[in-house]
Write a protein that holds these residues in place. Sequence first.
Motif, short mmCIF file in Angstrom:
data_model
loop_
_atom_site.label_atom_id
_atom_site.label_comp_id
_atom_site.label_asym_id
_atom_site.label_seq_id
_atom_site.Cartn_x
_atom_site.Cartn_y
_atom_site.Cartn_z
N SER A 243 0.85 -1.19 0.00
CA SER A 243 0.00 0.00 0.00
C SER A 243 0.88 1.23 0.00
CB SER A 243 -0.89 -0.03 1.23
OG SER A 243 -0.13 -0.39 2.35
N LEU A 337 -8.37 -1.34 1.68
CA LEU A 337 -7.22 -2.21 1.46
C LEU A 337 -7.59 -3.65 1.78
CD1 LEU A 337 -4.38 -0.18 3.24
CD2 LEU A 337 -4.92 -0.22 0.80
N GLU A 341 -2.62 -6.21 2.40
CA GLU A 341 -2.05 -4.88 2.21
C GLU A 341 -2.00 -4.11 3.53
OE1 GLU A 341 -3.16 -3.27 -2.19
OE2 GLU A 341 -4.85 -3.64 -0.87
N ARG A 342 -3.07 -4.26 4.28
CA ARG A 342 -3.13 -3.52 5.52
C ARG A 342 -2.07 -4.00 6.51
NH1 ARG A 342 -8.68 -1.83 7.92
NH2 ARG A 342 -9.28 -3.01 6.10
N LYS A 575 -13.15 1.99 -5.88
CA LYS A 575 -11.90 2.71 -5.71
C LYS A 575 -11.62 3.55 -6.96
CE LYS A 575 -8.13 0.34 -3.37
NZ LYS A 575 -7.23 -0.79 -3.48
#
Length: 790
Positions: A243, A337, A341-342, A575
């Motif tokens: 990210s 996310l 990714e987080r 997104k």
Amino acid sequence: MLRRTLAATLRRYELPSINRKSATAEFFVQPSRHLMNTSVKMNRAPDLTGSADARTAAAVHSPLIIQVALATPLTKLFDYYAPTATPEQPAPKLGARVRVPFGPRQMVGFVAGFGRSSNADIALKTALKVIDSKPLLPAELWDTLNFAARYYHHSLGEVLNTAVPTALRDGSESKARGVPMFRASAHAANAAVLRGPAQRALLALLTEREHSDSELNIALPGWRAVFLALKRKDLAEQWTAASFIPPGVALAGPQLNAEQAEAVRAIGAQTGVFAPFLLNGVTGSGKTEVYLHAAAKVLARGQTVLVLVPEIGLTPQTLRRFAQRLAVPQVVAHSQLSDTERAYGWQQARSGAARLVLGTRSAVFAPLPNLGLIILDEEHDGSYKQLDGFRYHARDLALKRAQTLKIAIVLGSATPSLEMLKAANENRITTLHLRARAAASALPSQAVLDIRGQSLDEGLATRSILAIRECLMSGGQALILRNRRGFAAQLECVSCGHVEHCPRCDRALTLHRAAGALRCHYCDLRQPLRMDCSQCASTELTALGVGTERVEIALARLFPEWPILRVDRDTVSTKGAMEAKLKTLENGKPCILVGTQMLAKGHDLPDIALVLVLGADDGLHAQDFRASERLAQLLLQVAGRAGRASRPGTVLIQTHQPEHPLLQAVIGGDYAQVVQLLMAERRATELPPFAYAALLRADAIKKDALDAYLQAARALFHQLNPDASSVQIFGPMPAGLAKRAGRHRAQLVLMCSQRAPLHQAIEPWIAALHAGKKPGNVHFSLDIDPYEFG
Ligand code: ADP
Ligand code: ZN
Ligand code: ZN
């Protein structure tokens, strides 16, 4: 006298008391000493040294007893014996994760204390495994989270889980994998000219910007061998990004004006002390420039920076500006996310690899080491308050975190919340003003448009239609704000008057014409649209109320020669969809933008020359105590979108109440005047920020069970707090939405002019409620400092 005003207001909504005698505390077990002790323990300042405590505990009792915070609703800790310490598995430290047996299953929790948390004489189980050799979170964050659990009277285990990405909650080491990226190394710029054309080509690509392998596969097939050659010469490198925003090139920004420079100086002037600032500046006054300069200073000192924004999807411009202007690795954190990714971003933050975290509400828990500055943009925005589960306010916890860290925090807004303005009046926060628009554009002219006795064309007054036409003809873009999505608010039968309601909620269904459906905006129920009344089978149905979809259709009919863009949750969900939509505006050609409050947030729309607001009266009549504050903020924010470049803007507000003092203050463009009105109203009714509130919300399938539960809870409150006369308790009263997704909802409202007595009274009460029975499958939750009563 004034108190009576509030009491009278709230009592109007109280449910009739059902046989109070039978509704006494019988549902609840009396708060045992055990529970009381637990809550008292929880209230102690967290011991961050831990180890000393642990040694003592271990010396006196052997084996060591650990208190574990588990993600259960209970606001208590659970005692276990620590596993026998071995070289591979040393004694657990405070803040380390442990795996423990819990009933028939296993759970992962955090060591939150040592020794027994209760006198209960039950046999303890032994923890299965100590997962972390060190505390998982930085000490100051641990401190803030412990504070949050006490302040919100919420389970510490659940609070800690909120702060940790899902991927780490099950006790695993990181499962996070980053994305490999390829870039030129720092030496590349000074390298002698390369002989191989392939190497030259690749290095040129990587110098321009970093690339992922899929990009390189397309740009330069066979690049991998070439990359290895460059890498051997130390000219190129691989790194891992997920990210990540790659480190930018530190583009120079505009020269700061005097007020901006003063703000940046003030923010950077104090180090080693808690320094809260309210950056009060109209939209376009250059607040973001102040953030960027203040952040750059802190980064240059080697510290890290946390930036919070209300919604990332709506503010890609902000993201881009931070990426371009600050040449440090940054990471974004928001709900769109993936878990991977987080978790990856979280670890980059924790390891210090990322120097800046830019995120939404829950990013307030970003585990950045050596944090030197917190920036929170659009401080007044309601999305900083979590509305379910652990109902924290990110702004308040950000302030607490900055206080713990002894650092500066900047809360920015064009329309600050009454809470922060009151704090500023009392000198608890330093106000920095940006009075002028940075890019020398005038503030828009604003007017109310009286629509009393006028016939409207799908919500549009004749004069509004003329104004739109004039705007388009003179080459401008028009923005129409209608804060309600769908086609029509309800579908009514002309013959029998029946309105189609959601069978599960206490609300009418919204007509979505293009989708051919009736939808519930509260539980998301979707029904195909029928052409006849479900009660009398008449086919004469009328659609009442005007939503964005209906306005769009009307505009398409009235202005067929101009493009129309609609922005609401039905048209912009994915997104980047918002950004893609708004990109088409960048050519500056005349067009009409119609949408909900999504449009008021964050975005620069420089060519908007007209803002037209429909349905503002809804906000004047809403019951919630914050409704008028929110309306004023929305109107001023959306007005701030207009005419940001050279074009002077106009704002028109259609209303049936042109004389309404709030609207008059808003069109004066002077938020200070709006604030004066709102403050006077809140003071007179003794509502926040002039009082502190808590809500006990409850829901159940059966209304009787719900009412009986809340009556009993109220009785229990008085029983436990015979002396808490300063705390007023109102209700039970139906929630703003009295039924949702098949469950009835009601609440008790607690008010007090001071914070401390309220919290003291709540503490034993909430523990007893957790321990008590909940007949009729009642669910309850506590909301401290509720954003709205409803
Ligand atoms: P805010 O965050 O208060 O809405 P921004 O920082 O986004 O304001 O600034 C609004 C616009 O003005 C941006 O385009 C920005 O580049 C420009 N701007 C900001 N400060 C200056 C300045 N000192 N001189 C010239 N332009 C500026
Ligand atoms: Zn009918
Ligand atoms: Zn519903």
